[in-house]
Design a protein around this motif. Structure first.
Motif, mmCIF file in Angstrom:
data_model
loop_
_atom_site.group_PDB
_atom_site.id
_atom_site.type_symbol
_atom_site.label_atom_id
_atom_site.label_comp_id
_atom_site.label_asym_id
_atom_site.label_seq_id
_atom_site.Cartn_x
_atom_site.Cartn_y
_atom_site.Cartn_z
ATOM 1 N N SER A 117 0.856 -1.172 0.000
ATOM 2 C CA SER A 117 0.000 0.000 0.000
ATOM 3 C C SER A 117 0.899 1.231 0.000
ATOM 4 C CB SER A 117 -0.920 -0.012 1.213
ATOM 5 O OG SER A 117 -0.128 -0.011 2.375
ATOM 6 N N GLN A 118 0.324 2.315 -0.510
ATOM 7 C CA GLN A 118 1.117 3.507 -0.699
ATOM 8 C C GLN A 118 1.112 4.357 0.566
ATOM 9 O OE1 GLN A 118 -0.236 5.373 -4.243
ATOM 10 N NE2 GLN A 118 1.786 6.175 -4.743
ATOM 11 N N GLU A 119 2.294 4.835 0.957
ATOM 12 C CA GLU A 119 2.398 5.779 2.080
ATOM 13 C C GLU A 119 3.243 6.947 1.616
ATOM 14 O OE1 GLU A 119 3.617 4.119 5.846
ATOM 15 O OE2 GLU A 119 2.219 2.440 5.636
ATOM 16 N N GLY A 120 2.595 8.012 1.204
ATOM 17 C CA GLY A 120 3.325 9.142 0.645
ATOM 18 C C GLY A 120 4.057 8.708 -0.604
ATOM 19 N N GLU A 121 5.384 8.929 -0.615
ATOM 20 C CA GLU A 121 6.189 8.561 -1.775
ATOM 21 C C GLU A 121 6.606 7.093 -1.731
ATOM 22 O OE1 GLU A 121 7.960 11.494 -4.035
ATOM 23 O OE2 GLU A 121 5.794 11.565 -3.643
#
Ligand SMILES: C[S@@+](CC[C@H](N)C(=O)[O-])C[C@H]1O[C@@H](n2cnc3c(N)ncnc32)[C@H](O)[C@@H]1O
Lengths: 121, 280
Positions: B174-178
């Motif tokens: 999953s995406q966390e910021g960059e």
């Protein structure tokens, strides 16, 4: 020799990608938007398409949808290559029939490893 | 850096991690120890070595040793070993361990976690065949700092693009910021522990599959031989050992031989296997 159509509205990106892919022994054609890319595919269907998302006239996703709707053609492998780097865009691209997805900025290692994964190399 | 200091630090690294550093690579000491010197409020690498020699501070020694490790790693590194794992090693073990339904895998120099997470994702993809099985992935490294990174499972955009198929990124990250984080279900399949390959792995237990990739290259012949001999002792007769692309058992260990037709994958030789059966 396999052929690859590079679709990107940035001349610089096309040039960099061409250098990398020629180094990997691909025969390169270029288009600066989705519409020109469709025309290029009608003239000569490539083995692979390296595809930007945001472009004037016709964007990458629209191009991909039109391409996948073409009947009786040899469907190329399509690798997105875009600054759109969120999960939502990735999902939409894959659902529309992309084979792989590269998030810019890219380098030769990334292009090569993605092309290996989809069996182009 | 004077010759004395170089000799001192080379000796220290050899004892602590097995790393062989030659005079031509002295520049590496400068570039990698500079951040350590800064962290310890020291003016230069020379000053750092001075303190090291006089105070013999354990934490400083650890920092220096860890700073000199090379932690480069990729998901699905070289891809073929992981195809072999899925297509040859796993089917063999599913048959051979059908009664016990248990498989133990060791990633013996796991660095920032790409190798054990790659294995976890492959196993997750095979979940249908593995229902009811207990599969353990133990991942170890000398460097506590890199183990922390591995546990977090947080990777840059570059790191998730070299070798990792986009479909697996979509499924297990999953995406966390960059950045991109490995999902909880994958992270919990791996247990991390600090472990130095210069010591006995007996306490870690037995392993059906050992990944010891891209770490022997930093050792001399004697150390390579000792590491492989110890690994041989914690493997069953039909276990599998993986080495990196530039590594081999040839001329280093008689306990292992390449699995016919499977470059990079090794099994115990008759001698090695017999030894283990005797040892029980
Ligand atoms: C280049 S990485 C290999 C990572 C992974 N196995 C791969 O193939 O991508 C080498 C790792 O070996 C670890 N290492 C070096 N010496 C070690 C030792 N004596 N015991 C355990 N790990 C060691 C380093 O900390 C580093 O993380």
């Amino acid at each position: 020799m396999k052929s690859c159509l590079i679709v990107d509205d940035s001349k610089v990106v096309r040039m960099v990608a061409r250098k990398i892919l020629e180094g990997l022994s691909f025969d390169i054609d270029e288009a600066e938007d989705g519409q020109k890319a469709i025309e290029a595919c009608q003239r000569h269907m490539p083995d692979a398409v390296l595809l930007d998302w945001n472009m004037p006239v016709m964007n990458g996703l629209q191009f991909l949808q039109e391409l996948r709707a073409m009947q009786d053609v040899h469907q190329p492998i399509v690798v997105f290559c875009t600054t759109e780097n969120d999960m939502d865009h990735i999902k939409r691209a894959m659902e529309a029939g992309a084979n792989e997805y590269i998030m810019k900025p890219f380098d030769s290692d990334i292009i090569e490893s993605k092309f290996v994964q989809v069996g182009l190399i | 850096m004077n010759v004395n200091d170089f000799e001192y630090i080379a000796q220290l690294l050899y004892q602590r991690s097995g790393l062989v550093i030659t005079q031509e690579k002295a520049y590496l000491l400068e570039s990698r120890l500079n951040p350590v010197a800064r962290k310890w409020d020291l003016d230069s690498v020379d000053a750092l070595i001075g303190v090291l020699r006089t105070k013999k501070d354990e934490q400083l020694t650890v920092d220096v040793t860890e700073a000199m490790t090379t932690n480069e790693s990729f998901f699905f590194r070289d891809s073929r070993p992981f195809d072999q794992f899925k297509d040859i090693v796993l089917p063999h073990l599913l048959e051979a361990r059908a009664a016990r339904k248990q498989i133990r895998i060791w990633s013996a120099a796991c660095s920032s976690g790409q190798e054990p997470y790659t294995l976890a994702m492959i196993l997750k993809e095979e979940a249908a065949r593995l229902a009811g099985w207990r599969i353990e992935i133990v991942a170890t490294d000398l460097s506590k700092e890199i183990l922390d990174k591995a546990k977090q499972g947080l990777y840059s955009q570059f790191e998730v693009q070299r070798g990792l198929p986009i479909t697996l990124l979509m499924k297990y990250f999953s995406q966390e910021g960059e950045k991109w984080r490995v999902s909880e279900e994958i992270r919990q399949m791996v247990s991390y522990k600090p472990f130095n390959l210069l010591t006995s792995p007996a306490a870690l237990g037995h392993f059906d599959v050992v990944f010891c990739r891209n770490v022997l290259i930093y050792f001399d012949q004697a150390t390579k031989g000792q590491v492989l001999a110890r690994i041989a002792q914690i493997m069953p007769a039909d276990g599998f050992l993986y080495l990196g692309g530039a590594e081999t058992v040839l001329g280093v260990s008689d306990s292992f031989e390449v699995v016919p037709g499977q470059r990079g994958v090794y099994r115990l030789t008759g001698d090695g296997a017999a030894m283990n059966r005797k040892a029980g």
